[in-house]
Design a protein around this motif. Structure first.
Motif, PDB file in Angstrom:
ATOM      1  N   GLU A  28      42.255  85.461  77.003  1.00  0.00           N
ATOM      2  CA  GLU A  28      40.963  85.232  76.358  1.00  0.00           C
ATOM      3  C   GLU A  28      39.807  85.543  77.304  1.00  0.00           C
ATOM      4  OE1 GLU A  28      38.286  81.717  74.368  1.00  0.00           O
ATOM      5  OE2 GLU A  28      40.464  81.545  74.245  1.00  0.00           O
ATOM      6  N   LEU A  29      39.931  85.145  78.563  1.00  0.00           N
ATOM      7  CA  LEU A  29      38.873  85.446  79.528  1.00  0.00           C
ATOM      8  C   LEU A  29      38.724  86.949  79.731  1.00  0.00           C
ATOM      9  CD1 LEU A  29      39.466  82.606  82.142  1.00  0.00           C
ATOM     10  CD2 LEU A  29      37.544  82.822  80.534  1.00  0.00           C
ATOM     11  N   ARG A  30      39.837  87.644  79.756  1.00  0.00           N
ATOM     12  CA  ARG A  30      39.778  89.104  79.886  1.00  0.00           C
ATOM     13  C   ARG A  30      39.070  89.709  78.679  1.00  0.00           C
ATOM     14  NH1 ARG A  30      43.460  93.714  82.006  1.00  0.00           N
ATOM     15  NH2 ARG A  30      42.494  95.421  80.887  1.00  0.00           N
ATOM     16  N   ASP A  31      39.435  89.241  77.482  1.00  0.00           N
ATOM     17  CA  ASP A  31      38.766  89.744  76.277  1.00  0.00           C
ATOM     18  C   ASP A  31      37.265  89.495  76.349  1.00  0.00           C
ATOM     19  OD1 ASP A  31      40.935  90.843  74.950  1.00  0.00           O
ATOM     20  OD2 ASP A  31      41.307  89.068  73.719  1.00  0.00           O
ATOM     21  N   ARG A  32      36.880  88.297  76.755  1.00  0.00           N
ATOM     22  CA  ARG A  32      35.458  87.967  76.828  1.00  0.00           C
ATOM     23  C   ARG A  32      34.734  88.876  77.823  1.00  0.00           C
ATOM     24  NH1 ARG A  32      33.954  83.561  74.165  1.00  0.00           N
ATOM     25  NH2 ARG A  32      35.621  82.347  73.241  1.00  0.00           N
ATOM     26  N   ALA A  33      35.352  89.140  78.963  1.00  0.00           N
ATOM     27  CA  ALA A  33      34.741  90.040  79.954  1.00  0.00           C
ATOM     28  C   ALA A  33      34.621  91.458  79.392  1.00  0.00           C
ATOM     29  CB  ALA A  33      35.559  90.031  81.245  1.00  0.00           C
ATOM     30  N   GLU A  34      35.648  91.918  78.699  1.00  0.00           N
ATOM     31  CA  GLU A  34      35.620  93.268  78.130  1.00  0.00           C
ATOM     32  C   GLU A  34      34.619  93.386  76.990  1.00  0.00           C
ATOM     33  OE1 GLU A  34      37.018  95.971  79.319  1.00  0.00           O
ATOM     34  OE2 GLU A  34      37.975  94.860  80.938  1.00  0.00           O
ATOM     35  N   ILE A  35      34.439  92.315  76.219  1.00  0.00           N
ATOM     36  CA  ILE A  35      33.463  92.322  75.126  1.00  0.00           C
ATOM     37  C   ILE A  35      32.053  92.461  75.703  1.00  0.00           C
ATOM     38  CG2 ILE A  35      32.404  90.835  73.368  1.00  0.00           C
ATOM     39  CD1 ILE A  35      35.370  89.855  72.817  1.00  0.00           C
ATOM     40  N   VAL A  36      31.729  91.661  76.705  1.00  0.00           N
ATOM     41  CA  VAL A  36      30.408  91.766  77.334  1.00  0.00           C
ATOM     42  C   VAL A  36      30.250  93.131  78.005  1.00  0.00           C
ATOM     43  CG1 VAL A  36      28.870  90.814  79.097  1.00  0.00           C
ATOM     44  CG2 VAL A  36      30.134  89.275  77.601  1.00  0.00           C
ATOM     45  N   ASP A  37      31.336  93.667  78.550  1.00  0.00           N
ATOM     46  CA  ASP A  37      31.263  94.971  79.199  1.00  0.00           C
ATOM     47  C   ASP A  37      30.839  96.069  78.224  1.00  0.00           C
ATOM     48  OD1 ASP A  37      31.722  96.535  81.710  1.00  0.00           O
ATOM     49  OD2 ASP A  37      33.119  97.596  80.369  1.00  0.00           O
ATOM     50  N   ALA A  38      31.193  95.950  76.955  1.00  0.00           N
ATOM     51  CA  ALA A  38      30.744  96.952  75.973  1.00  0.00           C
ATOM     52  C   ALA A  38      29.217  96.994  75.925  1.00  0.00           C
ATOM     53  CB  ALA A  38      31.325  96.641  74.589  1.00  0.00           C
ATOM     54  N   LEU A  39      28.580  95.815  75.952  1.00  0.00           N
ATOM     55  CA  LEU A  39      27.117  95.771  75.949  1.00  0.00           C
ATOM     56  C   LEU A  39      26.555  96.260  77.285  1.00  0.00           C
ATOM     57  CD1 LEU A  39      24.527  95.189  74.431  1.00  0.00           C
ATOM     58  CD2 LEU A  39      24.794  92.757  75.026  1.00  0.00           C
ATOM     59  N   TYR A  40      27.230  95.958  78.383  1.00  0.00           N
ATOM     60  CA  TYR A  40      26.798  96.481  79.684  1.00  0.00           C
ATOM     61  C   TYR A  40      26.864  98.015  79.695  1.00  0.00           C
ATOM     62  CZ  TYR A  40      27.228  91.773  81.776  1.00  0.00           C
ATOM     63  OH  TYR A  40      27.098  90.454  82.091  1.00  0.00           O
TER      64      TYR A  40
END
Length: 175
Positions: A28-40
């Motif tokens: 879940e933490l990896r998913d959350r980091a990757e989700i924010v990375d899309a906006l980055y």
């Protein structure tokens, strides 16, 4: 008030993995980091005019709706549909004319299997390269729907609103 209750309710569902399931928490933490990375990738791709990075933020069938933000200063752009259209439209509009810097904060994420929803605040500074004193500083709430693509996440729908701005947005984006 109803909107606040809806946000509070969704905030309680934001953490899905049981705390004692380490593998689920890490996933879940990896998913959350990757989700924010899309906006980055969206933000930095614009700021550096890196077409590949910018495009990597979007699903092929993505939609970007800047109408709510533009309405604040009288603009009425069309909804951009399709990754190639979004990337070409934005990068071409700014190429050699506008320099941007974006700061992303206050990301809130809910994940439902292979889809996710995120809200964030993005402060975007735009200035005319030939006349740096002419600028627009925008504080924009973003709403995003994302889809899983292997190990990364892609933006399928992005809606950009505007809370406040200073400067001359019409000099940057047109009327």
């Amino acid at each position: 008030m109803l909107h606040e209750k809806k946000l509070q309710s969704s905030a309680h569902r934001a953490v899905a993995a049981p705390a004692d399931d380490v593998a689920a928490v890490v996933a879940e933490l990896r998913d959350r980091a990757e989700i924010v990375d899309a906006l980055y990738r969206f933000a930095l791709g614009q700021d550096t005019a890196d077409r590949e990075m910018f495009a990597s933020a979007f699903a092929e069938d993505a939609e970007l709706d800047f109408r709510p933000a533009a309405a604040r200063w009288g603009g009425s752009p069309p909804v951009m549909a399709g990754r190639d259209t979004i990337v070409t439209t934005i990068l071409t509009m700014f190429a050699g004319r506008v320099k941007t810097t974006h700061q992303v904060t206050n990301a809130r994420i809910t994940i439902d299997g292979d889809t996710a929803r995120m809200t964030a605040l993005v402060e975007a500074q735009h200035l005319l390269i030939a006349e740096p004193a002419r600028h627009a500083l925008l504080k924009n709430p973003y709403e995003l729907d994302l889809v899983r693509d292997g190990d990364r996440w892609l933006i399928r729908r992005m809606r950009i609103d505007n809370t406040w701005y200073t400067g001359e947005p019409t000099a940057i984006f047109g009327p």
